[in-house]
Design a protein around this motif. Structure first.
Motif, short mmCIF file in Angstrom:
data_model
loop_
_atom_site.label_atom_id
_atom_site.label_comp_id
_atom_site.label_asym_id
_atom_site.label_seq_id
_atom_site.Cartn_x
_atom_site.Cartn_y
_atom_site.Cartn_z
N LEU A 11 0.78 -1.13 0.17
CA LEU A 11 0.03 0.02 0.10
C LEU A 11 0.99 1.34 0.01
N ALA A 12 1.82 1.43 0.83
CA ALA A 12 2.85 2.39 0.82
C ALA A 12 3.58 2.66 -0.52
N MET A 13 3.90 1.62 -1.15
CA MET A 13 4.64 1.56 -2.36
C MET A 13 3.62 2.24 -3.25
N CYS A 14 2.30 1.78 -3.53
CA CYS A 14 1.35 2.01 -4.45
C CYS A 14 1.06 3.62 -4.27
N ILE A 15 0.83 4.07 -3.14
CA ILE A 15 0.35 5.24 -2.81
C ILE A 15 1.49 6.20 -3.21
N THR A 16 2.73 5.92 -2.93
CA THR A 16 3.92 6.87 -3.03
C THR A 16 4.58 6.92 -4.60
N THR A 51 5.73 12.69 -6.82
CA THR A 51 6.85 13.29 -7.33
C THR A 51 8.22 12.36 -6.54
N PRO A 52 9.55 12.35 -7.35
CA PRO A 52 10.36 11.84 -6.73
C PRO A 52 10.99 12.61 -5.41
N GLU A 53 10.72 14.01 -5.62
CA GLU A 53 11.06 14.53 -4.21
C GLU A 53 10.08 14.31 -3.04
N GLN A 54 8.79 14.25 -3.44
CA GLN A 54 7.80 13.93 -2.12
C GLN A 54 8.02 12.62 -1.88
N ARG A 55 8.40 11.67 -2.61
CA ARG A 55 8.87 10.18 -2.23
C ARG A 55 9.95 10.11 -1.18
N SER A 56 11.10 11.07 -1.77
CA SER A 56 12.21 11.23 -0.93
C SER A 56 11.57 11.61 0.52
N ALA A 57 10.88 12.62 0.47
CA ALA A 57 10.29 13.28 1.72
C ALA A 57 9.68 12.42 2.77
N VAL A 58 8.50 11.51 1.84
CA VAL A 58 8.13 10.29 2.96
C VAL A 58 9.35 9.54 3.54
N ARG A 65 12.02 1.55 2.69
CA ARG A 65 12.47 0.77 1.55
C ARG A 65 11.58 0.67 0.49
N ALA A 66 10.24 0.27 0.77
CA ALA A 66 9.18 0.30 -0.20
C ALA A 66 8.89 1.47 -0.76
N VAL A 67 9.04 2.67 -0.24
CA VAL A 67 8.56 4.01 -0.95
C VAL A 67 9.66 4.33 -1.45
N ARG A 68 10.87 4.02 -1.71
CA ARG A 68 11.93 4.69 -2.32
C ARG A 68 11.96 4.26 -3.90
#
Length: 69
Positions: free
Chosen positions: A22-27, A31-38, A66-69
């Motif tokens: 779920l975390a991976m799908c949402i993120t 944007t790459p910057e937002q994913r990095s912030a998460v 790791r899943a959201v990167r």
């Protein structure tokens, strides 16, 4: 019909995997910057859990990071 899951290792592992998915799908929608912030937020939460002695939560948060990167 019993609609409750039995709580055991398989159920808990599936739950952790589902939350990671779920975390991976949402993120992925970010944007790459937002994913990095998460991911950075997850790392901070993991550090807080470590400082509190909650190594189980720390491990789960690191897996989510790791899943959201």
């Amino acid at each position: 019909m019993n609609d409750k899951l039995e709580i055991n290792a398989d159920t808990l592992n599936a739950l952790v995997s589902a939350i990671g998915g779920l975390a991976m799908c949402i993120t992925r929608q970010l944007t790459p910057e937002q994913r990095s912030a998460v991911a950075n937020d997850m790392a901070r939460l993991a550090s807080t859990a470590e400082a509190s002695g909650d190594t189980t939560l720390e491990t789960l948060l690191i897996d989510l990071q790791r899943a959201v990167r």
